[in-house]
Design a protein around this motif. Sequence first.
Motif, short mmCIF file in Angstrom:
data_model
loop_
_atom_site.label_atom_id
_atom_site.label_comp_id
_atom_site.label_asym_id
_atom_site.label_seq_id
_atom_site.Cartn_x
_atom_site.Cartn_y
_atom_site.Cartn_z
N TYR A 153 0.83 -1.21 0.00
CA TYR A 153 0.00 0.00 0.00
C TYR A 153 0.87 1.26 0.00
N ALA A 154 1.99 1.23 0.74
CA ALA A 154 2.90 2.38 0.76
C ALA A 154 3.51 2.61 -0.62
N ALA A 155 3.88 1.50 -1.30
CA ALA A 155 4.45 1.63 -2.65
C ALA A 155 3.42 2.19 -3.62
N ILE A 156 2.17 1.71 -3.53
CA ILE A 156 1.11 2.23 -4.40
C ILE A 156 0.92 3.73 -4.19
N PHE A 176 3.93 5.65 -5.66
CA PHE A 176 3.92 5.68 -7.12
C PHE A 176 2.80 6.57 -7.66
N CYS A 177 1.67 6.59 -6.95
CA CYS A 177 0.56 7.44 -7.39
C CYS A 177 0.95 8.92 -7.34
N ARG A 215 2.42 10.64 -11.00
CA ARG A 215 1.11 11.12 -11.44
C ARG A 215 1.25 11.78 -12.81
N ARG A 216 0.14 11.88 -13.53
CA ARG A 216 0.16 12.45 -14.88
C ARG A 216 0.63 13.91 -14.82
#
Length: 362
Positions: free
Chosen positions: A38-41, A44-45, A49-50
């Motif tokens: 969850y921390a990696a997600i 990365f988000c 991000r775009r």
Amino acid sequence: MNYMLPLIPEQASTLADKFEPLFWYITITTSISGLLVYAAILYFCIRYRRAATTGSTPRILGSERLEITWTIIPTIVFFSYYAWGVVVFTYAAHVPKDAMEVYVIGKQWMWKAQYQTGQRVIIGGNPKNMTEAERQSIGRLVIPLNRPTHVIFTSEDVIHDFGIPAFRNKIDVIPARYSHAWYHPTKLGEYHVYCDQYCGTWHSLMVGKVAVVGEQEFAEFMRGSKSLQGTENAVDGSLANQGRQLFLKLQCISCHTGTKDGRAPVLEGLFGSLVNLQGGGKEVADEAYIRESILKPRAKVVEGWRAIMPSFEGQVTAEDLNALTEFIKSLKRGTTPDGTSHFPPPDGAPTERQEPTSGGKK
């Protein structure tokens, strides 16, 4: 009566001591792994991000080193779960040979325990839905400290589940089948018993207590102090003795005579042996085999014998089946009663003829 569980139940058996470290090992490693994912997600988000630019996404070929790493590490962790779990399961599945046996029957909505020495105890249930004898038997499942107890379960109606959180043990109790569990308690006290499988309207009433007591108190319980009728003769014969009475009452003796010229197989020494069946195949004569042979005798006919035994389905209760099973288990060479045998006298009955006394003073 309070049946609320603490956040972490007390450990009160040898299985609990073996199970608890495995439980926390799995809980901690999976929790840490989940948090890392969850921390990696989240990272990365935010990090990728775009952007405001409209450039094309670069081609990423990946990393073999990364692929190998996240394959090998989880594999090692999962195999450690399996290996440790096999050790704990193997311990739980093998009943010690010196374990005392108790039968427990699940019934909507109570537990009915039968000891080999004849005691009967009702655990849980609604007294309004019980017979007078059952109401008089409401109590606790009593087992000795630091000694193994083998419990053999079956159900009269639907699937139940007998669970003792302090022992870290729960077992499905299924109709027309026997299931097994054993307990080796390590602490004195009373512990909760629950039905862990929803079984109908009053499922919540299938709760009770198991009492772990010392040797002296357990010996007193096994001797009995009060019967269902309120007399001092609490234990009217052992469970095997009750089975012997049923064996004679149901006229089983007319065919199972104990001699080779009888019309049915000899039952002496049957329990635990390997039985050859008609049409090929073999079957171990355990509790389940004996139960099936009483209720559905033509399902597995012994080699060399005719299928002439009638079914006793609907004629015997679950308690009767347990008593008959214990009697058959107890049969040794030369111990089958003959056709002229009578029911044995109850415990405490006089063994000698009592001479009448006169009404006057001696």
